[in-house]
Design an enzyme around this catalytic site. Sequence first.
Site, PDB file in Angstrom:
ATOM      1  N   GLU A  10     -11.767  -0.713  -3.440  1.00  0.00           N
ATOM      2  CA  GLU A  10     -11.121  -0.173  -2.254  1.00  0.00           C
ATOM      3  C   GLU A  10      -9.875   0.577  -2.724  1.00  0.00           C
ATOM      4  OE1 GLU A  10     -10.003  -3.325   0.375  1.00  0.00           O
ATOM      5  OE2 GLU A  10      -8.347  -4.003  -0.874  1.00  0.00           O
ATOM      6  N   ASP A  24       0.820  -1.211   0.000  1.00  0.00           N
ATOM      7  CA  ASP A  24       0.000   0.000   0.000  1.00  0.00           C
ATOM      8  C   ASP A  24       0.858   1.269   0.000  1.00  0.00           C
ATOM      9  OD1 ASP A  24      -2.080  -1.844   0.311  1.00  0.00           O
ATOM     10  OD2 ASP A  24      -2.114  -1.601   2.492  1.00  0.00           O
TER      11      ASP A  24
END
Length: 729
Positions: free
Chosen positions: A218, A43
């Site tokens: 997401e 991420d």
Amino acid sequence: MTRALVLLLSAVLLLPVPAGHAQDSHGYANPVSASAGVDTFADPAVIQGKDGFWYAFGTTDPLREGEFRRHLLPVLRSADLVRWQHIGDAFAAVPDWAAPSAGLWAPDIRYADGRYLLYFTVTDTLAHPGLDSAIGVATAPTPVGPWTDSGGPVVAPRPDGAGSYHWTFDPAMVNDRSGRRWLYYGSYHGGLWVVPLSADALRTAGPAVPVASGRRFEGAYVVARDGWFYLFASSGNCCAGPATGYSVLVGRSREPAGPFTDADGTPLLGPRPGGTPVVQPNGNFWLGTGHNSIAVDAAGQDWLVYHAISRDDPYLDEPYGVNERPMLLDRLDWVDGWPVVRGGASQGWRRPPAAPEVSERFDRQARLPGGWRVLPGADPDSGGLLRHDGPGPGLVPYPLPHGAYAEVDLRFPGPEGSAGIVLPGGAVVTVEAAGTLRAGHREVRLPPGWRPDTWHTLSVRQHAGRVTAWLTAARLGDPVAEVEAVAWGPGTAGVHATGTVELDNLSAAPAATRRHRADPVPVPGRSLREHSDDFDGPKPGWSWVREPQAVPVHGRLFWPVADGDLAGPGGGASVLLRDAPRGGYVVETRLRLDLGAAGERDHQQAGLIAYRGDDDFARLTHVAIGGTRQVEYVRELPFAGRQAFGGMPAGTAADVVWLRLAYRLEPGTGRHLVRGGSSRDGRTWTWGGTWTFDPGPAPRIGLVAHGGAHPPVTAAFDYFLVSRLRQDT
């Protein structure tokens, strides 16, 4: 600044040219995070600090195999986006309002009003231990900290009405041109949302609105380009080891609150959400290509920073433990107004991001014209800087290249003054403390709340006789102002100022060449009649795995969707198969499957399959997942004594969809590569990612219809057409 003033300033003697950054002539290879000695860095969120270095912030994980110690938002630093160093972690402990065992996930790093803002997911709070998640924010004077938590969630846990909580994950902040700030967040359980922020960006300042569907998206990240806000969002399984299909899709909107639509005009919000592919697994070394941020190099070229999973080493330590997700870097191009990583995640050496031909951080003394001073180490964040004092105009010439992309950081200690860049050919771009961005005779007003006493970045691109300028807080693709004008006249290139101004991080390079050609896609050629079927009567070559009640009627195969599934040990659903032809091919079907426009359904589906066995297949189907209807491309395969299972997006659902699988054998390795695609009209195709089968027998091909008998629904296949593959992926 007038043309006459530019001519007057051009008489100043040139200073010595600062050396550019050294760059490895051999390029770089993914994963770039390996240069920091770390095995995983999931991420990733990046920012270029005011000291000129790039900083990457990652999710909470152990960083190395065998370490077994989690790092709370680890931080990497780089001078060139390629060579990185682990310099520490943002936090030594979770915030006081988080549960002690909580993870801090998916950070987003921003700069605003003279400080850095670090948004992050808290997986569990003390308010409802074990159940909830929230978004936190911390501030710091520099990217290396020290970080001070705000004392509570900026987005609190959100009850879902069913005794649990929506997934409040994956924050991303963006500025609009009115000066307002917005925060995106959310995940599969609850969807993606955006909320306006307070002026200090530490609290919400209005109601949140949904922007993309749950069960589909997401990992939001937003940039502004050419009057559009582009919402990048990840889709598919993030963490399924060797079956991870995580992918990045995108939609765009004129407003930060949406509505966002894809290249086909399909909304990202709704029961049949769209999404234009940006990067997906392409059949090479890398799987799970998702959760991105964006960096811009010295030539103005965009680069996608994201994580992926190695098919050969998918777990950090033991199988089915922490997924090993290192950080990758690949060029991001814009084709017909839509971003794409051409060719997908790169394997092997690639040309690195552009290094500046002119680069100056003002960290050493230099002889300067009157009114200018270099102040090494004057600022704890930026380090050295260049200062202009006095009311008169001043120019520091630099030999900026023609057709340049140039940037400089600037701020105004007082309420008056101006500063900017003069490009070769006399194009003058100016920022005024009073609140104006000007290029030549064209100007735009800056937002009313802009802070001239804090650092902003002026970026200028010269191309085809025109100059475009952007003013941003941190070079993250969300300009507070943009102006375009015609380039004109002679003049000496460099930086200019009037009044009291501070400048830093001047860089320039020839502007990047834009690439506009799309990747090739599979194209069917000559039809192979002996492998095809139009379902107008019995045809040899088919065989059943667990025969259901399905009969061809009136030129279609009608197949009642039944209970059972193939996912999981042993499978159990019916499969209709035939042998595939040798060599490359494309198999296509037209499927009619009415799954309804609303309401919860649990994985009713039908479509195509490439099949080696109940535990080794790739399945492309129109499927109901909760309240959404999707085209999904999943893979199940045996790994480490169990079955790995994951999926990726492969287009937008409809009552009638066309589905294709494109097969080719990889030369030299014997691996079988199968790519999935879909269409809603049989003419315009969306091609998704590629699943692979290890060397061995080629998979058979066929049809499936399963996932649940209630409510009753029947799949109708109009044909099964196999063609020779005319063009490789």
